[in-house]
Design a protein around this motif. Structure first.
Motif, PDB file in Angstrom:
ATOM      1  N   VAL A 173       0.571   5.135  -8.587  1.00 55.05           N
ATOM      2  CA  VAL A 173       1.897   4.612  -8.246  1.00 55.05           C
ATOM      3  C   VAL A 173       2.698   4.495  -9.534  1.00 55.05           C
ATOM      4  O   VAL A 173       2.173   3.995 -10.539  1.00 55.05           O
ATOM      5  CB  VAL A 173       1.761   3.206  -7.599  1.00 55.05           C
ATOM      6  N   ARG A 174       3.951   4.954  -9.489  1.00 56.30           N
ATOM      7  CA  ARG A 174       4.778   4.818 -10.686  1.00 56.30           C
ATOM      8  C   ARG A 174       5.025   3.323 -10.936  1.00 56.30           C
ATOM      9  O   ARG A 174       5.593   2.628 -10.085  1.00 56.30           O
ATOM     10  CB  ARG A 174       6.097   5.546 -10.496  1.00 56.30           C
ATOM     11  N   ALA A 175       4.553   2.834 -12.045  1.00 52.11           N
ATOM     12  CA  ALA A 175       4.653   1.399 -12.328  1.00 52.11           C
ATOM     13  C   ALA A 175       5.067   1.242 -13.777  1.00 52.11           C
ATOM     14  O   ALA A 175       4.416   1.766 -14.663  1.00 52.11           O
ATOM     15  CB  ALA A 175       3.303   0.733 -12.086  1.00 52.11           C
ATOM     16  N   GLU A 176       6.169   0.534 -13.999  1.00 51.36           N
ATOM     17  CA  GLU A 176       6.649   0.347 -15.369  1.00 51.36           C
ATOM     18  C   GLU A 176       6.705  -1.135 -15.705  1.00 51.36           C
ATOM     19  O   GLU A 176       7.141  -1.940 -14.892  1.00 51.36           O
ATOM     20  CB  GLU A 176       8.052   0.943 -15.541  1.00 51.36           C
ATOM     21  N   ALA A 177       6.251  -1.456 -16.892  1.00 50.23           N
ATOM     22  CA  ALA A 177       6.317  -2.857 -17.327  1.00 50.23           C
ATOM     23  C   ALA A 177       7.474  -3.031 -18.296  1.00 50.23           C
ATOM     24  O   ALA A 177       7.692  -2.180 -19.171  1.00 50.23           O
ATOM     25  CB  ALA A 177       5.009  -3.244 -18.003  1.00 50.23           C
ATOM     26  N   TYR A 178       8.212  -4.112 -18.121  1.00 49.73           N
ATOM     27  CA  TYR A 178       9.293  -4.452 -19.048  1.00 49.73           C
ATOM     28  C   TYR A 178       9.162  -5.910 -19.461  1.00 49.73           C
ATOM     29  O   TYR A 178       8.701  -6.748 -18.672  1.00 49.73           O
ATOM     30  CB  TYR A 178      10.669  -4.281 -18.391  1.00 49.73           C
ATOM     31  N   ALA A 179       9.589  -6.184 -20.698  1.00 46.03           N
ATOM     32  CA  ALA A 179       9.794  -7.577 -21.079  1.00 46.03           C
ATOM     33  C   ALA A 179      10.979  -8.040 -20.234  1.00 46.03           C
ATOM     34  O   ALA A 179      12.053  -7.410 -20.276  1.00 46.03           O
ATOM     35  CB  ALA A 179      10.108  -7.657 -22.569  1.00 46.03           C
ATOM     36  N   ALA A 203       0.811  -1.231   0.000  1.00 45.08           N
ATOM     37  CA  ALA A 203       0.000   0.000   0.000  1.00 45.08           C
ATOM     38  C   ALA A 203       0.838   1.271   0.000  1.00 45.08           C
ATOM     39  O   ALA A 203       0.421   2.294  -0.551  1.00 45.08           O
ATOM     40  CB  ALA A 203      -0.950  -0.012   1.187  1.00 45.08           C
ATOM     41  N   GLU A 204       2.046   1.212   0.608  1.00 42.72           N
ATOM     42  CA  GLU A 204       2.852   2.439   0.720  1.00 42.72           C
ATOM     43  C   GLU A 204       3.921   2.555  -0.365  1.00 42.72           C
ATOM     44  O   GLU A 204       4.666   3.535  -0.407  1.00 42.72           O
ATOM     45  CB  GLU A 204       3.571   2.468   2.084  1.00 42.72           C
ATOM     46  N   VAL A 205       4.016   1.549  -1.214  1.00 43.45           N
ATOM     47  CA  VAL A 205       5.098   1.526  -2.209  1.00 43.45           C
ATOM     48  C   VAL A 205       4.865   2.566  -3.298  1.00 43.45           C
ATOM     49  O   VAL A 205       3.726   2.818  -3.682  1.00 43.45           O
ATOM     50  CB  VAL A 205       5.169   0.102  -2.817  1.00 43.45           C
ATOM     51  N   ASN A 206       5.942   3.199  -3.766  1.00 43.62           N
ATOM     52  CA  ASN A 206       5.766   4.255  -4.770  1.00 43.62           C
ATOM     53  C   ASN A 206       6.325   3.940  -6.139  1.00 43.62           C
ATOM     54  O   ASN A 206       6.212   4.747  -7.058  1.00 43.62           O
ATOM     55  CB  ASN A 206       6.402   5.555  -4.273  1.00 43.62           C
ATOM     56  N   ASP A 207       6.955   2.789  -6.274  1.00 46.66           N
ATOM     57  CA  ASP A 207       7.629   2.425  -7.516  1.00 46.66           C
ATOM     58  C   ASP A 207       7.532   0.914  -7.696  1.00 46.66           C
ATOM     59  O   ASP A 207       7.999   0.181  -6.837  1.00 46.66           O
ATOM     60  CB  ASP A 207       9.122   2.754  -7.351  1.00 46.66           C
ATOM     61  N   VAL A 208       6.929   0.466  -8.759  1.00 42.62           N
ATOM     62  CA  VAL A 208       6.809  -0.990  -8.944  1.00 42.62           C
ATOM     63  C   VAL A 208       7.171  -1.365 -10.381  1.00 42.62           C
ATOM     64  O   VAL A 208       6.757  -0.682 -11.328  1.00 42.62           O
ATOM     65  CB  VAL A 208       5.365  -1.484  -8.640  1.00 42.62           C
ATOM     66  N   PHE A 209       7.955  -2.418 -10.531  1.00 41.12           N
ATOM     67  CA  PHE A 209       8.247  -2.978 -11.858  1.00 41.12           C
ATOM     68  C   PHE A 209       7.286  -4.134 -12.103  1.00 41.12           C
ATOM     69  O   PHE A 209       7.031  -4.928 -11.197  1.00 41.12           O
ATOM     70  CB  PHE A 209       9.676  -3.531 -11.911  1.00 41.12           C
ATOM     71  N   GLU A 253      14.567  -7.976 -21.151  1.00 39.57           N
ATOM     72  CA  GLU A 253      15.111  -6.669 -21.521  1.00 39.57           C
ATOM     73  C   GLU A 253      15.744  -5.971 -20.311  1.00 39.57           C
ATOM     74  O   GLU A 253      16.483  -4.988 -20.471  1.00 39.57           O
ATOM     75  CB  GLU A 253      13.959  -5.835 -22.108  1.00 39.57           C
ATOM     76  N   MET A 254      15.487  -6.484 -19.125  1.00 40.87           N
ATOM     77  CA  MET A 254      15.976  -5.810 -17.909  1.00 40.87           C
ATOM     78  C   MET A 254      17.483  -5.601 -17.946  1.00 40.87           C
ATOM     79  O   MET A 254      18.002  -4.540 -17.603  1.00 40.87           O
ATOM     80  CB  MET A 254      15.610  -6.644 -16.663  1.00 40.87           C
ATOM     81  N   LYS A 255      18.201  -6.644 -18.403  1.00 39.98           N
ATOM     82  CA  LYS A 255      19.672  -6.576 -18.381  1.00 39.98           C
ATOM     83  C   LYS A 255      20.211  -5.540 -19.362  1.00 39.98           C
ATOM     84  O   LYS A 255      21.377  -5.199 -19.322  1.00 39.98           O
ATOM     85  CB  LYS A 255      20.261  -7.950 -18.720  1.00 39.98           C
ATOM     86  N   HIS A 256      19.358  -5.067 -20.243  1.00 40.73           N
ATOM     87  CA  HIS A 256      19.809  -4.086 -21.236  1.00 40.73           C
ATOM     88  C   HIS A 256      19.659  -2.646 -20.733  1.00 40.73           C
ATOM     89  O   HIS A 256      19.697  -1.713 -21.520  1.00 40.73           O
ATOM     90  CB  HIS A 256      19.054  -4.292 -22.548  1.00 40.73           C
ATOM     91  N   GLY A 257      19.478  -2.472 -19.456  1.00 39.94           N
ATOM     92  CA  GLY A 257      19.401  -1.116 -18.921  1.00 39.94           C
ATOM     93  C   GLY A 257      18.628  -0.987 -17.617  1.00 39.94           C
ATOM     94  O   GLY A 257      19.199  -0.622 -16.589  1.00 39.94           O
ATOM     95  N   PRO A 258      17.327  -1.328 -17.615  1.00 43.12           N
ATOM     96  CA  PRO A 258      16.504  -1.031 -16.432  1.00 43.12           C
ATOM     97  C   PRO A 258      16.998  -1.677 -15.142  1.00 43.12           C
ATOM     98  O   PRO A 258      16.710  -1.170 -14.054  1.00 43.12           O
ATOM     99  CB  PRO A 258      15.120  -1.569 -16.819  1.00 43.12           C
ATOM    100  N   ILE A 259      17.779  -2.778 -15.238  1.00 43.17           N
ATOM    101  CA  ILE A 259      18.188  -3.465 -14.003  1.00 43.17           C
ATOM    102  C   ILE A 259      19.048  -2.560 -13.114  1.00 43.17           C
ATOM    103  O   ILE A 259      19.166  -2.778 -11.911  1.00 43.17           O
ATOM    104  CB  ILE A 259      18.895  -4.806 -14.334  1.00 43.17           C
ATOM    105  N   SER A 260      19.612  -1.516 -13.704  1.00 43.36           N
ATOM    106  CA  SER A 260      20.395  -0.609 -12.854  1.00 43.36           C
ATOM    107  C   SER A 260      19.505   0.127 -11.853  1.00 43.36           C
ATOM    108  O   SER A 260      19.984   0.729 -10.897  1.00 43.36           O
ATOM    109  CB  SER A 260      21.203   0.374 -13.709  1.00 43.36           C
TER     110      SER A 260
END
Ligand code: M6R
Length: 634
Positions: free
Chosen positions: A518-524, A488-494, A527-534
């Motif tokens: 809530v900021r929520a982003e979907a990724y394949a 409930a309190e989370v502000n960022d979810v993948f 694809e995470m290892k190509h950038g978003p995992i940082s």
């Protein structure tokens, strides 16, 4: 996205307008307003309009009473407070606004008046050339009082009326100078029992009983009054009077209006004891799916899609499918495209309609463009559909609204049968779109011989079982709500998924964004290892779609990578899948089903997750901020 209603020939038009606006509010809730043609002498509501004497009597005894309120999502109760003080009237118009031009203030709320205060208009859409028109009106001495694009319409009509034109003719001439998309309803104190309505792209319907006339942007708002309803076509102008409707085209020629078939009743648009429309609609999903399937899958798995209106040869000749849609409908399209490729072996892709429209696509008569739209009105999808037709493609629509704008435009149509969806977040319509597309993919697979009868029968049986599995998932709502409590309190979810799991992840992220803010982003996930995992660290939260499909093991490898970096992981996983459960922090369990069919069940916990987090944060789940149910502006 705004809601429009008008009524004539009733004793208490304000009551009808306010009740109608309450049903239209989902289209936009920044502000609301009403205008009544008041009969200063009781009984004058339908005075004659011919003859100088009669006209001067009308001018003396009729005027416009207007009230507006701009309290987000509370404007209709504000207007309700004024109801007891409203003057006698027989006709009026109302509007609920989703702001485009000008902030959501009272002065920008509709109805807008002309300089004389005797013309009132309500508008949905965007008048693209409003600046140019406003400059001319200002130079001619008109006094505008709002920052909207809409107000110019009232002043243009004022000018036309001054030439002696009737209201119908004045609106026809005015529409001729407008560029853009619009639906308009207009009243004029000089014709006290008349509503005039016109549209281009934005939908509008008119209706009548023996003694009443109505105008509305939406069937639901007038269904309690009449089922004798007609859809205005692009450019048509309707004059609605008590008991009568006259329609002309843009050239002024009389035309027969198109009757609308209405497949549901007033009750379907009520909350039925649920706290909000969204929870009602989530729980209606098994029924919506069952209804959507009725008569379409026969016991041995064969499909029946006669209403599609394409011949078998036409369907066999298709060599490519492009699905166009927006938001949740786009996600349904992405899921459908995967099923189509797998079962019918046709190249299929899903595209965001607002991008497709402007990219000059290469299409021919062997391409089938499928537009998916719950409302059948979304302007981006509608224009994408028209572009596809212009390029010579075959077109088909999946819509929940019978005879909607897109349904009338496309070569073929398949209707979901979810009933009216009022909550701004799409739930039952989204699942119904997916299941109907699956039936379509199965149909093409059988037709093209890419599925053998046994495979087809097995898929058909599984599709038929999906409503029951969704009911089973809903029975686990407590499990889903428990996860929501933790988040409930989370502000960022993948949200992460692979293959069929990716559009599920997209849908989960959209729901959390639009409802819980809530900021929520979907990724394949690959694809995470190509950038978003940082972005992943101990504070990160990821929801992974880990139901057992061909890429389940690879997905678990992605989960390990998240865990190694300290992320909290929640998995949508098959019931009883201990292996997945051991690897993650929390589980959203769903009944197991074949991977390509899994979205219908896997989306359910994500809907409830978003709903519950939004409620925990005190958000209005039916009317999330800045949104509207139907997006009729670009
Ligand atoms: O009526 P449509 O299906 O064309 O609407 C498309 C989107 O606007 C809609 O799905 C939107 O994304 C919803 N708010 C999603 O919950």
């Amino acid at each position: 996205m705004c809601g429009i209603i008008g009524v004539t020939g009733v004793d208490d038009p304000l009551r009808m307008l306010l009740d109608g606006l309450a049903l239209l509010e989902y289209r936009g809730y920044d502000s609301a307003g009403v205008a009544l043609i008041t009969a200063d002498r009781p009984g004058d509501g339908s005075a004659p309009v011919d003859g100088a004497e009669a006209q001067s009597a009308i001018d003396r005894h009729h005027s416009i009473w207007r009230e507006r309120a701009a309290v987000r999502a509370q404007s209709i109760p504000e207007l309700e407070r004024l109801a007891p003080t409203a003057p006698a009237a027989r006709a009026g118009i109302g509007h609920t606004r989703w702001a485009t031009h000008g902030p959501p203030t009272e002065s920008n709320a509709h109805p807008h008046l002309d300089c004389t205060g005797r013309v009132a208009i309500v508008h949905n859409g965007i008048i693209e050339n409003h600046r140019e028109i406003a400059a001319k009106l200002d130079a001619a001495g008109h006094q505008r009082t709002s920052a909207t694009d809409s107000e110019v319409v009232a002043h243009l009509i004022e000018d036309e009326l001054e030439t002696g034109a009737t209201l119908l003719e004045a609106v026809r001439r005015c529409a001729g100078v407008l560029r853009g998309d619009f639906a308009l309803a207009v009243v004029y104190a000089g014709e006290p029992d008349t509503l005039v309505a016109t549209r281009r792209t934005s939908p509008l319907i008119v209706g009548r009983t023996d003694s009443v006339g109505v105008v509305s942007s939406d069937i639901a708002a007038v269904l309690g009054t009449t089922r004798d309803l007609y859809a205005l076509e692009d450019g048509e102008i309707a004059q609605v009077r008590p008991g009568s409707i006259t329609v002309i085209d843009a050239a002024g020629q009389a035309v027969e209006p198109l009757a609308i078939r209405v497949s549901w009743g007033v009750q379907a648009a009520q909350r039925d004891g649920y706290e909000d429309f969204m929870s009602k609609e989530i729980h209606e999903q098994p029924r919506a799916l069952t209804d959507t399937l009725i008569g379409r899958i026969l016991p041995e798995g064969t499909t029946e899609l006669e209403e599609l209106a394409f011949t078998e040869d036409e369907l066999k000749a298709i060599d490519r499918v492009i699905v166009i849609a927006c938001g949740s409908s786009y996600h349904a399209g992405a899921i459908g495209a995967l099923a189509l490729e797998a079962w019918a072996r046709i190249p299929a892709t899903a595209e965001i309609a607002s991008e497709f429209r402007y990219r000059d696509p290469v299409l021919d008569e062997r391409t089938l463009v499928v537009a998916i739209s719950q409302s059948g009105e979304t302007v981006d999808t509608y224009h994408g559909l028209r572009e596809a037709k212009r390029c010579g493609a075959k077109t088909m629509v999946i819509s929940n609204v019978v005879d909607s704008l897109m349904a009338r435009e496309a070569d073929g149509v398949l209707y979901t049968r979810a009933g009216p969806e009022v909550g701004v977040a799409s739930t039952k319509c989204h699942l119904s779109q997916i299941i109907l597309f699956q039936v379509f993919a199965l149909h093409l697979g059988q037709l093209r011989g890419t599925l053998d009868p046994h495979e087809a029968a097995a898929i058909g049986t599984q599709i038929s079982g999906l409503p029951g599995l969704v009911a089973r998932a809903l029975d686990r709502s407590d499990d889903y709500e428990a996860v929501a409590d933790e988040l409930a309190e989370v502000n960022d979810v993948f949200f992460l998924g692979r293959n069929i799991g990716y559009p599920i992840a997209l849908e989960g992220a959209l729901k959390l964004k639009e409802l819980a803010y809530v900021r929520a982003e979907a990724y394949a996930a690959g694809e995470m290892k190509h950038g978003p995992i940082s972005l992943i660290d101990r504070n990160a939260v990821a929801v992974v779609i880990a139901t057992r499909g061909p890429l389940w093991e690879k997905l678990l490898a992605n989960v390990e990578e998240l865990r190694a970096r300290g992320a909290t992981v929640v998995a949508v996983a098959d019931e009883g899948d201990e292996e997945t459960a051991r690897l993650v922090d929390m589980v959203l369990p769903v009944p197991a089903v074949d991977a390509l069919l899994s979205p219908v069940v896997a989306v359910v916990p994500l809907q409830i997750l978003a709903y519950s987090v939004a409620r925990a944060r005190g958000n209005d789940v039916d009317r999330p901020r800045n949104l509207a149910k139907v997006v009729t502006v670009e």
